[in-house]
Structures are given as C-alpha cells and as structure tokens.
Design an enzyme around this catalytic site. Sequence first.
Site, PDB file in Angstrom:
ATOM      1  N   ARG A 158       0.835  -1.208   0.000  1.00  0.00           N
ATOM      2  CA  ARG A 158       0.000   0.000   0.000  1.00  0.00           C
ATOM      3  C   ARG A 158       0.870   1.258   0.000  1.00  0.00           C
ATOM      4  O   ARG A 158       0.415   2.340  -0.354  1.00  0.00           O
ATOM      5  CB  ARG A 158      -0.958  -0.007   1.202  1.00  0.00           C
ATOM      6  CG  ARG A 158      -1.808   1.241   1.333  1.00  0.00           C
ATOM      7  CD  ARG A 158      -3.103   1.005   2.083  1.00  0.00           C
ATOM      8  NE  ARG A 158      -2.933   0.253   3.309  1.00  0.00           N
ATOM      9  CZ  ARG A 158      -2.452   0.750   4.450  1.00  0.00           C
ATOM     10  NH1 ARG A 158      -2.094   2.004   4.532  1.00  0.00           N
ATOM     11  NH2 ARG A 158      -2.333  -0.016   5.518  1.00  0.00           N
ATOM     12  N   TYR A 211     -17.296  14.388 -17.013  1.00  0.00           N
ATOM     13  CA  TYR A 211     -17.715  12.996 -16.803  1.00  0.00           C
ATOM     14  C   TYR A 211     -18.744  12.927 -15.666  1.00  0.00           C
ATOM     15  O   TYR A 211     -18.570  13.566 -14.626  1.00  0.00           O
ATOM     16  CB  TYR A 211     -16.494  12.128 -16.497  1.00  0.00           C
ATOM     17  CG  TYR A 211     -16.851  10.757 -16.002  1.00  0.00           C
ATOM     18  CD1 TYR A 211     -17.628   9.903 -16.772  1.00  0.00           C
ATOM     19  CD2 TYR A 211     -16.439  10.314 -14.753  1.00  0.00           C
ATOM     20  CE1 TYR A 211     -17.984   8.642 -16.312  1.00  0.00           C
ATOM     21  CE2 TYR A 211     -16.791   9.057 -14.284  1.00  0.00           C
ATOM     22  CZ  TYR A 211     -17.567   8.232 -15.072  1.00  0.00           C
ATOM     23  OH  TYR A 211     -17.926   6.981 -14.604  1.00  0.00           O
TER      24      TYR A 211
END
Length: 403
Positions: free
Chosen positions: A66, A128
């Site tokens: 991560r 979008y």
Amino acid sequence: MSADRNIARVTATAAVHAGRTATNPTPPIDLSATYYLPGVDAGGESYESLVAGGPPTAEGGLVYQRMWNPTTAGFEKALAELEGLPEAVSFASGMAAITACLLAATATAGAGAGAAGKRHVVALRPIYGGTDGLLTKGTLGTEVTWVQGPADIAPALAARPDTALVVVETPANPTARLLDLDAVAEACGDVPYLVDSTFATPVLQQPARHGATLVVHSATKYLGGHCDVLGGVVATTPEWAARLRDIRVQTGGLLHPIAGYLLHRGLQTLPLRVKRSSETAGTIATWLAAHPAVERVHYPGLPGGDPDGLIGPDKQMLLPGAMLSFEMRGGYDAAATVAENVRLILHAASLGGAESLITHPASLSHRHVAPDARPDAGLLRFSVGLEDAEDLIEDLDSAFAKI
Ligand code: PLP
C-alpha cells in the site's frame, strides 16, 4: 504552476521506452504484499518516509504494497515522462485518482495539507458524470460552483476566495468540447487547476504546457487501451505527488501491480493507437454529419468544431482525437435503436479500447447529472476504436436502417 512550453510532444520512441532501462526493458511484476525489514529502525525510517509521501529508503526497503510497489512505480515514472511533469501517482481507478486530488486540495493536516482547509471547488460542465456526481453530492466535504466556460472562472473565484481547486475536462465527456487551457490558466491565477485529460492522452495534449497543476487520467481508457484494466493516474509536481501518495497510503485506493504492468505496456502503443483511431474518427464524423438521421455531430475535427483554433502541430491538441458524439433527429427512440442494433460496435460503458464502443450518456454515464446539465436524450457517445472505418460505417448504416 507556470506553463512549460518546452515540454516535448510525445514521440513514438519516447512512448516505447518511457520508464524502462536498456537492461530492464520488460519490468517484472512484483506481487509482494509485504517485504523483509532489515532492521527495526531502518524499517521504521522507510515507513516514515513513505507515510510522508516520499520514496522508500535504501536501508529500510519497500515495507508494504500500500506504500510502494516497484511495478506501479515504473508505470508512474513513464506516464510522468510523457506528460512532461516530474512525478505521477497511480490509483485503483480514475475516480480514486480524482478523489485523491480533491482530498489533497482540501486537506487540513499532514503531507496532505492542501489549501489550508479551503473546501470550495469551481468546476466546468460538461464533465464525466462520475466527477459531476462526486462534486454535486459533496461526498468529500467539498462545495462546488458549476460554470460553463473559461470566462466564468474568474468571477466564480472572485465570489469564493475559499476556492481550493478548479476542475476542468478537455475534451469533455460526452460532447468532446475543447477548452482553451491557456485561458483557464489565466483565469485561475494562483488557484491550482486540475485537467482531466482522459480523452486526449499525453499524445494529443500535455496540460502542463498550459500551467495545469494536476493532470488526471482514467487509465482504464486509452492508457490501458484494451478494456481489460481499471486504473487512474495523476501527473504533477513533487509537492503534490507527496500529498497524493500520503492520501493513497491513508485511504488505500492503490493500483494493483498487474494493472500497473498492463498500463505501462499500454503506453508503448499509445501514439499508434491514438493517431490511428483519431484518423478513423474523422472519417466517421464526416459520414455522420452527412447522414439525414443525424441532427448534429460533436467532433472537434469537423468544420466549426474547434472555434478557438486549439488543434494543430504547435497548438494545444495535436489532433482532434477519437471521441465524438452525435444527436439523432429522432431523439431518444432513434438513439436507443442505434445503440441496440450495432453488431460490430459494442454497446457498452467505457471508452478508449481497441474495439469501438457506443454509449447513451443520458441513461448511463450522465444519468445522475442535474436535468439542466444532462446530455440530450438523443445523444450517443462514440469511442472510435482500431477497426477499419468502412466496417464501422457499414455497422452504423445497418443500425440506422432500423430506425
Ligand atoms: N474521467 C473521465 C473523462 C471518464 O470518462 C471516466 C470514466 O468513464 C473517469 C474519469 C472515471 O474513470 P474510472 O472509470 O477509471 O474510475
């Protein structure tokens, strides 16, 4: 950020070699979730550097996926090179990338501290539908003022001195409308601005040449290019990259290493794919514009489609691109008939794949956009793929015959 017009256009050579070395032309996929820690202090120091948004230390190692992954880091390096920006940070999807930018711009603490807690955003429509929804709902604690064009930005900023970020998209989803990024930069002044450059890719447009601070891509689209990977990426300055990595460590929206590998590979053919499909889009747009069933074609490459003169070898956009949309004379019914009767072209969400895709934005990608800003019910968005133009036209023609 000031504009850097010396950024070189993306060449085929640069795309093939970006982020690779002569001795490591095919980067390995590193799937490790965790890494050996050579010492408690060394591991802790690397952890500290990563949490602050920096790279791992040589002594402490990579620590945990991560925080850092060499495969995704290779893709980031390549994309940053192509955008002409120092760094890039990748995410699990385009929306995760946009989320991280909004958090970085409005955070109040840590490496993620952006504009000292300012929470207002000025954004341009059309954009979008997912981004529209994220800003309209204020899910991340932001407040939005919607504007229509670059001329509206300065008044909106003057009305809201607490603006942390200006968000624009060019070419815009779904109408492929172009925005003059120099005009946007001038209107923004010191306020950072984000460009969603998904439709353009770095091959057609490098927003850093026009002063953009954050250049975002839904990598799911052209960067991957084959509709088989989800990802997002932000090219930016080292300071913003550190903030974005910090946010990524905290929120976990990271790109999977296999996706990083596929996206890095996709960049190698990006110029070829984008140029070829842009050429085909020009042929299709011309055919559509002459068809009696079509009311209007939105394509920057058609006469009148580039009113600000933004397309050309020395201009903002190298070519008009491979995204177009068109309004059917018969409105919703005609648009639905076309979408449901194409056979070669895929009626599906997404764009930027090798295969041509057709979408009805009002019922899908822009379904939740406010009614006054929602695309026309007769509008279809067409992502022109890599097929031969005559086959695509034949497919459209037979679908049109069903109206
Ligand atoms: N930006 C644009 C212009 C898009 O078209 C999309 C998706 O269609 C996104 C962002 C979101 O990307 P993703 O689906 O990878 O989250």
